[in-house]
Design a protein around this motif. Structure first.
Motif, PDB file in Angstrom:
ATOM      1  N   GLY A  26       0.835  -1.189   0.000  1.00 12.10           N
ATOM      2  CA  GLY A  26       0.000   0.000   0.000  1.00 12.10           C
ATOM      3  C   GLY A  26       0.872   1.242   0.000  1.00 12.10           C
ATOM      4  N   HIS A  27       0.346   2.320  -0.529  1.00 15.75           N
ATOM      5  CA  HIS A  27       1.077   3.582  -0.492  1.00 15.75           C
ATOM      6  C   HIS A  27       0.081   4.728  -0.506  1.00 15.75           C
ATOM      7  CE1 HIS A  27       0.456   2.996  -4.855  1.00 15.75           C
ATOM      8  NE2 HIS A  27       0.402   4.313  -4.912  1.00 15.75           N
TER       9      HIS A  27
ATOM     10  N   GLN B  47      -3.682  -2.778  -3.197  1.00 14.49           N
ATOM     11  CA  GLN B  47      -4.226  -3.883  -3.988  1.00 14.49           C
ATOM     12  C   GLN B  47      -5.240  -3.387  -5.016  1.00 14.49           C
ATOM     13  OE1 GLN B  47      -1.584  -5.285  -2.158  1.00 14.49           O
ATOM     14  NE2 GLN B  47      -2.600  -7.020  -3.095  1.00 14.49           N
ATOM     15  N   GLY B  48      -4.930  -2.265  -5.656  1.00  9.79           N
ATOM     16  CA  GLY B  48      -5.770  -1.751  -6.724  1.00  9.79           C
ATOM     17  C   GLY B  48      -6.959  -0.923  -6.274  1.00  9.79           C
ATOM     18  N   THR B  49      -7.135  -0.742  -4.970  1.00 16.22           N
ATOM     19  CA  THR B  49      -8.242   0.050  -4.449  1.00 16.22           C
ATOM     20  C   THR B  49      -7.708   1.346  -3.849  1.00 16.22           C
ATOM     21  OG1 THR B  49      -9.573  -1.899  -3.947  1.00 16.22           O
ATOM     22  CG2 THR B  49     -10.141   0.136  -2.795  1.00 16.22           C
ATOM     23  N   THR B  50      -8.332   2.463  -4.186  1.00 22.29           N
ATOM     24  CA  THR B  50      -7.919   3.759  -3.655  1.00 22.29           C
ATOM     25  C   THR B  50      -8.970   4.280  -2.679  1.00 22.29           C
ATOM     26  OG1 THR B  50      -6.675   4.323  -5.648  1.00 22.29           O
ATOM     27  CG2 THR B  50      -7.332   6.154  -4.228  1.00 22.29           C
ATOM     28  N   ILE B  51      -8.502   4.800  -1.561  1.00 18.28           N
ATOM     29  CA  ILE B  51      -9.366   5.378  -0.539  1.00 18.28           C
ATOM     30  C   ILE B  51      -8.891   6.782  -0.231  1.00 18.28           C
ATOM     31  CG2 ILE B  51     -10.103   5.255   1.881  1.00 18.28           C
ATOM     32  CD1 ILE B  51      -9.897   2.243   1.717  1.00 18.28           C
ATOM     33  N   GLU B  52      -9.811   7.723  -0.275  1.00 20.65           N
ATOM     34  CA  GLU B  52      -9.486   9.065   0.213  1.00 20.65           C
ATOM     35  C   GLU B  52      -9.725   9.071   1.717  1.00 20.65           C
ATOM     36  OE1 GLU B  52     -10.890  13.755  -0.074  1.00 20.65           O
ATOM     37  OE2 GLU B  52     -11.686  12.290  -1.505  1.00 20.65           O
TER      38      GLU B  52
ATOM     39  N   TYR C 185     -12.097   9.664   8.481  1.00 23.06           N
ATOM     40  CA  TYR C 185     -13.118   9.566   7.436  1.00 23.06           C
ATOM     41  C   TYR C 185     -12.479   8.907   6.218  1.00 23.06           C
ATOM     42  CZ  TYR C 185     -15.461  13.123  10.281  1.00 23.06           C
ATOM     43  OH  TYR C 185     -16.036  13.819  11.311  1.00 23.06           O
ATOM     44  N   GLN C 186     -13.150   7.923   5.645  1.00 27.80           N
ATOM     45  CA  GLN C 186     -12.629   7.225   4.485  1.00 27.80           C
ATOM     46  C   GLN C 186     -13.700   7.108   3.405  1.00 27.80           C
ATOM     47  OE1 GLN C 186     -11.128   3.470   5.967  1.00 27.80           O
ATOM     48  NE2 GLN C 186      -9.142   4.359   6.461  1.00 27.80           N
ATOM     49  N   ARG C 187     -13.298   7.425   2.174  1.00 33.31           N
ATOM     50  CA  ARG C 187     -14.198   7.297   1.035  1.00 33.31           C
ATOM     51  C   ARG C 187     -13.584   6.320   0.037  1.00 33.31           C
ATOM     52  NH1 ARG C 187     -16.020  12.519  -2.387  1.00 33.31           N
ATOM     53  NH2 ARG C 187     -13.766  12.633  -2.735  1.00 33.31           N
ATOM     54  N   PRO C 188     -14.074   5.073   0.036  1.00 32.50           N
ATOM     55  CA  PRO C 188     -13.548   4.084  -0.908  1.00 32.50           C
ATOM     56  C   PRO C 188     -14.094   4.317  -2.317  1.00 32.50           C
ATOM     57  CG  PRO C 188     -15.263   3.112   0.438  1.00 32.50           C
ATOM     58  CD  PRO C 188     -15.054   4.503   0.961  1.00 32.50           C
ATOM     59  N   THR C 189     -13.361   3.826  -3.288  1.00 36.68           N
ATOM     60  CA  THR C 189     -13.776   3.967  -4.679  1.00 36.68           C
ATOM     61  C   THR C 189     -13.882   2.591  -5.324  1.00 36.68           C
ATOM     62  OG1 THR C 189     -11.492   4.166  -5.452  1.00 36.68           O
ATOM     63  CG2 THR C 189     -12.634   6.204  -4.858  1.00 36.68           C
ATOM     64  N   GLY C 190     -14.385   2.564  -6.547  1.00 40.41           N
ATOM     65  CA  GLY C 190     -14.465   1.319  -7.297  1.00 40.41           C
ATOM     66  C   GLY C 190     -15.311   0.274  -6.608  1.00 40.41           C
ATOM     67  N   ALA C 191     -14.821  -0.967  -6.604  1.00 42.42           N
ATOM     68  CA  ALA C 191     -15.576  -2.088  -6.054  1.00 42.42           C
ATOM     69  C   ALA C 191     -15.832  -1.944  -4.564  1.00 42.42           C
ATOM     70  CB  ALA C 191     -14.830  -3.394  -6.322  1.00 42.42           C
ATOM     71  N   ARG C 192     -14.987  -1.173  -3.860  1.00 43.35           N
ATOM     72  CA  ARG C 192     -15.133  -1.014  -2.425  1.00 43.35           C
ATOM     73  C   ARG C 192     -16.153   0.046  -2.042  1.00 43.35           C
ATOM     74  NH1 ARG C 192     -14.342  -4.213   1.229  1.00 43.35           N
ATOM     75  NH2 ARG C 192     -13.719  -2.580   2.696  1.00 43.35           N
ATOM     76  N   ARG C 193     -16.694   0.743  -3.013  1.00 45.27           N
ATOM     77  CA  ARG C 193     -17.632   1.810  -2.693  1.00 45.27           C
ATOM     78  C   ARG C 193     -18.862   1.289  -1.963  1.00 45.27           C
ATOM     79  NH1 ARG C 193     -19.727   6.550  -6.847  1.00 45.27           N
ATOM     80  NH2 ARG C 193     -20.892   7.747  -5.279  1.00 45.27           N
TER      81      ARG C 193
END
Length: 286
Positions: free
Chosen positions: A75-76, A95-100, A109-117
């Motif tokens: 992760g980075h 692992q290909g998922t980005t979280i703000e 506070y976390q805002r997942p994107t893509g499949a994790r939304r």
């Protein structure tokens, strides 16, 4: 035990550290260490807490790597931090998922994107976890949300640690002094006796090895933790020797950069602190 669970079980216990230096380790050299050989190592590292916070703001990069039973999870992230008030804003990718992620007033506070939304309940877009309500840690095997400011806070208790000066190192054109610090696990557990016992069990020691690099003004520039843990020791028969290695790193640059971090609108937020603590109940709005 599935590989992903073995890795996840220790992710929370790897409590931050530093981006690998791109300069060369060159020892004190003719100019000596940047903070001067006369400063006791423990004092230099402890003073770095105040010196870093005095810079007020900085850009941060964070990276992590966990290897468990042949599986590697990485992760980075990068963002900005208000060092003085403990707020931060980051984009974290794993692992290909980005979280703000934002940390404001003691809440993550976390805002997942893509499949994790879909992980956000109630049609909301942001998850919220109140760190004060969460306490030192959740139930065994669950991870605590990442606060990028955590490694800076470790320096505050360096007076209780064993510190040695390694030498000088140039990082991206900046002269730094490299130190090795053995931080008591009691410091990392933040008064949580259960977490302290868990750290001792997995580490097999009562101290955590941390490396730090300080610049000429005594500010933290890099911090690194490289660990070998046994998460299933005394817990799962036949798997006690399962080994997990983990490297977590953080780097600070551009001190004084503009930083403005605000909490997401309450209408877009689902509070999942109850889930993180393992308590009963559903997610709450706002």
């Amino acid at each position: 035990m599935p590989k992903t669970k073995a890795a996840s079980a220790v992710t929370a216990l790897v409590l931050a550290a530093a981006l690998t230096g791109c300069g060369s380790e060159d020892g004190p050299g003719p100019d000596g260490d940047v903070r001067g050989a006369a400063t006791p190592p423990a004092r230099a590292v402890q003073n770095a807490y105040r010196a870093t916070l005095a810079a007020r703001t900085a850009r941060m990069t964070v990276s992590s790597k966990v290897v468990a039973e042949g599986q590697t999870l990485t992760g980075h992230g990068s963002g900005v931090a208000d060092l003085e008030h403990g707020a931060s804003r980051f984009d974290l990718t794993s692992q290909g998922t980005t979280i703000e992620q934002r940390v404001v007033d003691g809440a993550v506070y976390q805002r997942p994107t893509g499949a994790r939304r879909g992980a956000v309940p109630g049609g909301r877009t942001w998850l919220k976890i109140d760190l004060a309500r969460l306490g030192g840690t959740g139930p065994a095997g669950r991870s605590r949300p990442t606060d990028p400011m955590e490694p800076v806070r470790y320096l505050k208790d360096a007076g209780r640690a064993h510190v040695t000066r390694v030498g000088g190192q140039t990082l991206d054109g900046t002269r730094t002094t490299h130190y090795r610090v053995a931080v008591p696990v009691s410091v990392l557990a933040r008064g949580d006796a259960g977490q302290e016992q868990e750290l001792r069990r997995q580490l097999g020691t009562d101290r955590l090895p941390v490396e730090v690099w300080l610049d000429g003004r005594g500010r933290l520039r890099q911090e690194r933790v490289l660990l070998t843990l046994h998460p299933l020791k005394q817990r799962t028969p036949g798997h006690g020797n399962t080994r997990v290695t983990s490297t977590t790193e953080v780097r600070l640059t551009d001190f004084g950069t503009d930083v403005k971090v605000t909490a997401p609108p309450a209408a877009d937020t689902a509070d999942v602190t109850g889930r993180a603590t393992g308590s009963a109940g559903t997610a709450q709005a706002g």
